[in-house]
Design an enzyme around this catalytic site. Sequence first.
Site, short mmCIF file in Angstrom:
data_model
loop_
_atom_site.label_atom_id
_atom_site.label_comp_id
_atom_site.label_asym_id
_atom_site.label_seq_id
_atom_site.Cartn_x
_atom_site.Cartn_y
_atom_site.Cartn_z
N LYS A 1 0.80 -1.23 0.00
CA LYS A 1 0.00 0.00 0.00
C LYS A 1 0.84 1.29 0.00
CE LYS A 1 -4.26 -1.62 2.19
NZ LYS A 1 -5.22 -1.38 3.28
N ASP B 1 -10.09 3.14 1.87
CA ASP B 1 -10.26 2.71 3.27
C ASP B 1 -10.79 3.88 4.10
OD1 ASP B 1 -9.40 0.07 3.03
OD2 ASP B 1 -7.30 0.57 3.40
N GLY C 1 -3.55 1.08 17.77
CA GLY C 1 -2.79 0.69 16.58
C GLY C 1 -2.21 1.91 15.89
P1 NAP Z 1 -0.07 -3.20 10.21
O1 NAP Z 1 0.28 -2.01 9.40
O2 NAP Z 1 0.79 -4.40 10.15
O3 NAP Z 1 -0.22 -2.70 11.74
C1 NAP Z 1 -0.48 -3.64 12.77
C2 NAP Z 1 -0.77 -2.91 14.08
O4 NAP Z 1 -1.14 -3.90 15.04
C3 NAP Z 1 0.42 -2.14 14.64
O5 NAP Z 1 -0.04 -1.01 15.31
C4 NAP Z 1 1.01 -3.17 15.64
O6 NAP Z 1 1.72 -2.58 16.70
C5 NAP Z 1 -0.27 -3.78 16.18
N1 NAP Z 1 -0.03 -5.11 16.75
C6 NAP Z 1 0.37 -6.23 16.11
N2 NAP Z 1 0.47 -7.26 16.98
C7 NAP Z 1 0.13 -6.77 18.20
C8 NAP Z 1 0.01 -7.35 19.50
N3 NAP Z 1 0.28 -8.63 19.72
N4 NAP Z 1 -0.40 -6.55 20.53
C9 NAP Z 1 -0.67 -5.26 20.30
N5 NAP Z 1 -0.60 -4.65 19.09
C10 NAP Z 1 -0.19 -5.40 18.05
O7 NAP Z 1 -1.54 -3.74 9.82
P2 NAP Z 1 -2.79 -2.88 9.30
O8 NAP Z 1 -2.81 -2.87 7.82
O9 NAP Z 1 -2.78 -1.57 10.03
O10 NAP Z 1 -4.02 -3.80 9.77
C11 NAP Z 1 -4.38 -3.92 11.13
C12 NAP Z 1 -5.73 -4.63 11.28
O11 NAP Z 1 -6.75 -3.88 10.62
C13 NAP Z 1 -5.76 -6.03 10.64
O12 NAP Z 1 -6.52 -6.86 11.47
C14 NAP Z 1 -6.50 -5.81 9.33
O13 NAP Z 1 -7.20 -6.97 8.90
C15 NAP Z 1 -7.49 -4.72 9.73
N6 NAP Z 1 -7.94 -3.92 8.58
C16 NAP Z 1 -9.27 -3.92 8.31
C17 NAP Z 1 -9.76 -3.18 7.25
C18 NAP Z 1 -11.22 -3.20 6.95
O14 NAP Z 1 -11.62 -2.85 5.83
N7 NAP Z 1 -12.04 -3.55 7.91
C19 NAP Z 1 -8.87 -2.43 6.45
C20 NAP Z 1 -7.50 -2.45 6.75
C21 NAP Z 1 -7.06 -3.21 7.83
P3 NAP Z 1 3.32 -2.34 16.61
O15 NAP Z 1 3.49 -1.01 15.94
O16 NAP Z 1 3.76 -2.33 18.03
O17 NAP Z 1 3.90 -3.47 15.81
#
Ligand code: NAP
Length: 285
Positions: free
Chosen positions: A71, A107, A133
Amino acid sequence: MDINSSTKLYGIFGHPIGHSFSPPMHNAAFQKLNLNCVYLAFDILPQNLSAAVNSIRQLNIQGINVTIPHKQEIINCLDEISDEAKYTGAVNTVKNNDGKLFGHNTDVGGFLKDLEVEFGIREFSEISACLIGAGGAARAVLSGLCMKGIKKVVIANRTKSKASELANYFLKRFSGIEINSADLKDHSEIKKCLENSNLLINSSSPGMTGHDPLNIPLDSLPKNSYVYDLVYNPKETELVKQAKSLGHRSASGLGMLLYQGAESFEYWTNKKAPIDVMKKALGNN
Ligand code: NAP
């Protein structure tokens, strides 16, 4: 569906991509509107992204969705990007206009639309949010909240430095909004953050199938708050269940997924997305 030499191609670039809900959702929409279009999933390794983007031009692919891990990186390969993509620093939708590639981030609109549908929130001047997050999804959420003029946001993340970086990035662009950061691992900091919020948003990975649930003192949130969990797999997360049992209005991210898809569809085709059909296709996953 009859595929012939006039069929237009759409798709999604990601890695891995086997989990994507987008192909059934978009193909159902194309079929409903009798459009001679097909949507495929492409597993693109990071080192092949630039060649894959060139193939959009070479193969005259009409539109592409973009997901993890491309992305951010894809921005360098595009000709122009929208404000939503600029603020978010990420593109999830590319449109091919005669070889010129435009990047957008649906998004942002998908998240805002679902807050409106689920909670009736259109006005944000009285909303104080706690956003868990600080990854890609958090950036889209923050862009939407700041563009709508939210009163206050605290970003709480496991790695606090990332939350602070994000807060500084958005403070520079939206000077009128109070944006702070917190350490998700610090129980008393999170408790205070929740006590002072009326909207909790989880944009972190905990709660996803195969991950631990999000562990926060949810009972600190004032009564009748809103809880939005971007996680959509499982369809009802532990956070959503717990929030409902405490009497809060609560929703998971399936609606955001639907509305970001609908906005991409409309961006590409200039036709109204058949929401009900797309929703049904998502429900079948
Ligand atoms: P990302 O860029 O990889 O970010 C992941 C986030 O989760 C970071 O803030 C990370 O913290 C945190 N995290 C990971 N493991 C953790 C743990 N064990 N305890 C606490 N925090 C933790 O991923 P993303 O793209 O932002 O996506 C995040 C979530 O949103 C996913 O579940 C995804 O499926 C969902 N999402 C949904 C939609 C929708 O349309 N509904 C759209 C996009 C994403 P650190 O910085 O400390 O690593």
